[in-house]
Scaffold this motif. Structure first.
Motif, short mmCIF file in Angstrom:
data_model
loop_
_atom_site.label_atom_id
_atom_site.label_comp_id
_atom_site.label_asym_id
_atom_site.label_seq_id
_atom_site.Cartn_x
_atom_site.Cartn_y
_atom_site.Cartn_z
N LYS A 69 0.82 -1.21 0.00
CA LYS A 69 0.00 0.00 0.00
C LYS A 69 0.85 1.26 0.00
O LYS A 69 1.93 1.29 0.60
CB LYS A 69 -0.87 -0.10 1.27
N GLY A 70 0.35 2.30 -0.64
CA GLY A 70 0.93 3.63 -0.53
C GLY A 70 0.19 4.40 0.55
O GLY A 70 -0.81 3.92 1.08
N PRO A 71 0.65 5.61 0.88
CA PRO A 71 -0.05 6.39 1.89
C PRO A 71 -1.39 6.90 1.38
O PRO A 71 -1.56 7.11 0.18
CB PRO A 71 0.91 7.56 2.16
N LEU A 72 -2.32 7.10 2.30
CA LEU A 72 -3.66 7.60 1.96
C LEU A 72 -3.88 8.94 2.65
O LEU A 72 -3.51 9.10 3.82
CB LEU A 72 -4.72 6.62 2.43
N TYR A 73 -4.50 9.87 1.95
CA TYR A 73 -4.69 11.22 2.48
C TYR A 73 -6.01 11.32 3.23
O TYR A 73 -7.06 10.90 2.73
CB TYR A 73 -4.69 12.20 1.31
N THR A 74 -5.96 11.90 4.42
CA THR A 74 -7.18 12.25 5.16
C THR A 74 -7.20 13.76 5.29
O THR A 74 -6.51 14.32 6.16
CB THR A 74 -7.17 11.62 6.58
N ARG A 89 -7.28 -0.58 9.36
CA ARG A 89 -6.66 -1.20 10.55
C ARG A 89 -7.72 -1.87 11.40
O ARG A 89 -7.50 -2.95 11.95
CB ARG A 89 -5.90 -0.14 11.34
N GLU A 257 3.32 -0.80 4.20
CA GLU A 257 3.28 0.58 3.71
C GLU A 257 4.42 1.38 4.31
O GLU A 257 4.95 1.02 5.36
CB GLU A 257 1.94 1.24 4.10
N VAL A 259 6.32 4.50 6.30
CA VAL A 259 5.96 5.20 7.54
C VAL A 259 5.40 6.60 7.24
O VAL A 259 4.55 7.12 7.95
CB VAL A 259 7.21 5.28 8.46
N VAL A 262 1.46 11.34 2.59
CA VAL A 262 1.27 11.48 1.13
C VAL A 262 2.21 12.50 0.49
O VAL A 262 2.26 12.60 -0.74
CB VAL A 262 -0.20 11.85 0.82
N ASP A 265 3.57 18.03 -1.05
CA ASP A 265 4.49 19.07 -1.56
C ASP A 265 5.36 18.58 -2.71
O ASP A 265 5.86 19.38 -3.50
CB ASP A 265 5.35 19.64 -0.40
N ALA A 272 10.11 11.69 -5.28
CA ALA A 272 9.83 11.00 -4.01
C ALA A 272 10.87 9.90 -3.79
O ALA A 272 11.25 9.21 -4.73
CB ALA A 272 8.44 10.39 -4.04
N ASN A 273 11.29 9.76 -2.56
CA ASN A 273 12.21 8.68 -2.22
C ASN A 273 11.40 7.37 -2.17
O ASN A 273 10.49 7.25 -1.35
CB ASN A 273 12.84 8.97 -0.86
N ASP A 321 15.31 14.56 -0.49
CA ASP A 321 15.12 14.49 0.97
C ASP A 321 16.39 14.03 1.66
O ASP A 321 16.57 14.25 2.86
CB ASP A 321 13.96 13.54 1.32
P1 NAI Z 1 4.37 13.55 5.16
O1 NAI Z 1 4.88 12.33 5.81
O2 NAI Z 1 3.49 13.35 3.99
O3 NAI Z 1 5.58 14.48 4.74
C1 NAI Z 1 6.41 15.15 5.69
C2 NAI Z 1 7.65 15.68 4.98
O4 NAI Z 1 8.46 14.56 4.58
C3 NAI Z 1 7.31 16.45 3.70
O5 NAI Z 1 8.24 17.49 3.55
C4 NAI Z 1 7.50 15.43 2.60
O6 NAI Z 1 7.86 15.97 1.35
C5 NAI Z 1 8.62 14.56 3.17
N1 NAI Z 1 8.49 13.18 2.70
C6 NAI Z 1 7.62 12.24 3.12
N2 NAI Z 1 7.78 11.12 2.44
C7 NAI Z 1 8.77 11.34 1.55
C8 NAI Z 1 9.39 10.54 0.55
N3 NAI Z 1 9.04 9.27 0.30
N4 NAI Z 1 10.37 11.10 -0.20
C9 NAI Z 1 10.76 12.37 0.02
N5 NAI Z 1 10.22 13.17 0.95
C10 NAI Z 1 9.23 12.65 1.71
O7 NAI Z 1 3.64 14.51 6.21
P2 NAI Z 1 2.37 14.38 7.10
O8 NAI Z 1 1.93 15.75 7.34
O9 NAI Z 1 2.66 13.46 8.25
O10 NAI Z 1 1.30 13.65 6.21
C11 NAI Z 1 0.53 14.31 5.23
C12 NAI Z 1 -0.77 13.56 5.12
O11 NAI Z 1 -0.49 12.19 4.78
C13 NAI Z 1 -1.55 13.50 6.43
O12 NAI Z 1 -2.43 14.60 6.50
C14 NAI Z 1 -2.27 12.20 6.33
O13 NAI Z 1 -3.56 12.40 5.75
C15 NAI Z 1 -1.45 11.35 5.39
N6 NAI Z 1 -0.72 10.27 6.08
C16 NAI Z 1 -0.97 9.01 5.66
C17 NAI Z 1 -0.32 7.96 6.25
C18 NAI Z 1 -0.62 6.57 5.77
O14 NAI Z 1 -1.32 6.40 4.78
N7 NAI Z 1 -0.10 5.57 6.42
C19 NAI Z 1 0.67 8.16 7.32
C20 NAI Z 1 0.90 9.54 7.66
C21 NAI Z 1 0.21 10.55 7.06
#
Ligand code: NAI
Length: 344
Positions: A69-74, A89, A257, A259, A262, A265, A272-273, A321
């Motif tokens: 899975k990839g990350p999901l936005y809320t 979960r 998935e 840590v 989404v 930015d 993306a890494n 990053d």
């Molecule tokens: P984030 O984890 O998306 O990003 C935080 C910082 O890390 C940003 O500057 C981003 O560009 C950088 N970053 C994250 N992953 C990267 C990668 N693979 N390569 C390069 N840079 C990376 O930040 P946040 O605010 O924790 O999450 C944003 C939204 O993502 C949340 O509002 C939430 O909805 C969702 N989320 C989903 C998760 C999941 O599906 N398991 C876990 C955490 C957040």
């Protein structure tokens, strides 16, 4: 005969589709025999279809060996849109969220290898919140069963992965009943694992230790919220959120998935890494290897791990990053080449 695994693919939002595709490309290079079944859920899917999760999602999951899975936005501004992560979960009963953190030589500030096992279904994530006469209340749920099974998981994980220490993280000095129960259950379970040292850290001290002395840590077991926060602290100590993967283990299925979230930015920019997603794919191979006694998958996981470390530590093919200017595709192509040339 080689088993063909059935893997659910949930690409997710933001950078999700880019990094999940990267992981599938690398799994193909490893000659992982799989049939991929695409699943649909998340905010992008909601915008297109009006549904946050596809009809029949949980039926489609039955019969799968794992989900990548990839990350999901809320979106925090859309109060009606509830977290699909929390739903998955709960519905799939993914009770243990395993997040390994290992240093990269010449990159992370110290050398360490520790694991956060986060309880994944309870605590404040059950979403019981109320507003009453200007006072907002949120319920923190900690059950005996929830604490027991995650503690058991953490000890058994420590035993089979060569860790001799498991630390429970809590705030029982303040939350005497809820965190108190989590702590008590942990020490009860510890009696069944006399060869593993069991100890405790208050959550604020755990944050300090992760930054200051990560080399002293083994397996940490935490209630849901503390694990969520401490994992991001740990990822910073490794060097980037983009380097860290996770396994969410349930009774019937496991979901893999990264840590991070989404990363809106950088979504769509090709920078993306992918390593967090690749680490998650690696954890999936190890999980399937253990579950089906398929030794070959363990070897593939090891090849992938060596390739990842070589890319970061020696070849320095680094996305922004990590301070580099490589693209997602540069990392994937280099890892793929290393795997195919058997030069990891
Ligand atoms: P984030 O984890 O998306 O990003 C935080 C910082 O890390 C940003 O500057 C981003 O560009 C950088 N970053 C994250 N992953 C990267 C990668 N693979 N390569 C390069 N840079 C990376 O930040 P946040 O605010 O924790 O999450 C944003 C939204 O993502 C949340 O509002 C939430 O909805 C969702 N989320 C989903 C998760 C999941 O599906 N398991 C876990 C955490 C957040």
């Amino acid at each position: 005969m080689v088993k063909k695994y059935k893997i659910g693919i949930l690409k997710g939002d933001g950078i999700g589709p880019e990094i999940v595709q990267a992981a599938v490309d690398v799994l193909n290079a490893l000659e992982f025999e799989a049939e991929y079944i695409e699943l649909h859920a998340g905010y992008e899917y909601f915008k297109k279809s009006g549904k946050a999760i596809q009809d029949g999602f949980f039926d489609a999951v039955k019969g799968l060996d794992a989900i990548l899975k990839g990350p999901l936005y809320t979106p925090p501004h859309e109060k009606e849109f509830r977290s699909i992560n929390v739903l998955l979960r709960r519905e799939l009963d993914l009770y243990a969220n395993v997040r390994p953190f290992r240093s990269y030589k010449g990159f992370s500030l110290k050398e360490f290898n520790f694991v956060i096992v986060r309880e994944n279904t309870e605590d404040i994530y059950t979403g019981f919140e109320f507003l009453y006469r200007g006072v907002a209340l949120a319920l923190k749920i900690i059950s005996y069963d929830g604490a027991r099974r995650v503690s058991e998981f953490a000890f058994s994980y420590a035993r089979s992965n060569g860790f001799n220490r498991v630390t429970v993280v809590h705030k029982a000095n303040i939350l005497r009943i809820s965190d108190g129960l989590f702590r008590e259950v942990f020490f009860d379970i510890a009696k069944n694992y006399p060869e593993v040292q069991a100890d405790e850290l208050i959550v604020d001290t755990a944050g300090y230790m992760i930054v200051k002395n990560p080399e002293r840590l083994g397996v940490l077991v935490t209630p849901n919220l503390y694990g969520d926060i401490l994992a991001d602290v740990a990822a910073a100590v490794v060097g980037s959120l983009g380097l860290c993967g996770s396994a969410q283990i349930g009774r019937d299925i496991a979901v893999f998935e990264p840590v991070h979230g989404v990363a809106l930015d950088i979504a769509g920019k090709g920078v993306a890494n992918p390593i967090g997603e690749l680490e998650s794919a690696k954890l999936m191979l190890i999980h399937l290897s253990n579950k089906y006694s398929d030794r070959k998958l363990y070897e593939k996981a090891f090849v992938l791990e060596r390739a990842i470390h070589k890319i970061v530590e020696e070849l320095r093919i680094l996305t922004p990053d990590l301070g580099g200017n490589s693209k997602t595709s540069d990392v994937v192509n280099s890892i793929t080449k290393l795997i195919q040339s058997n030069n990891t």
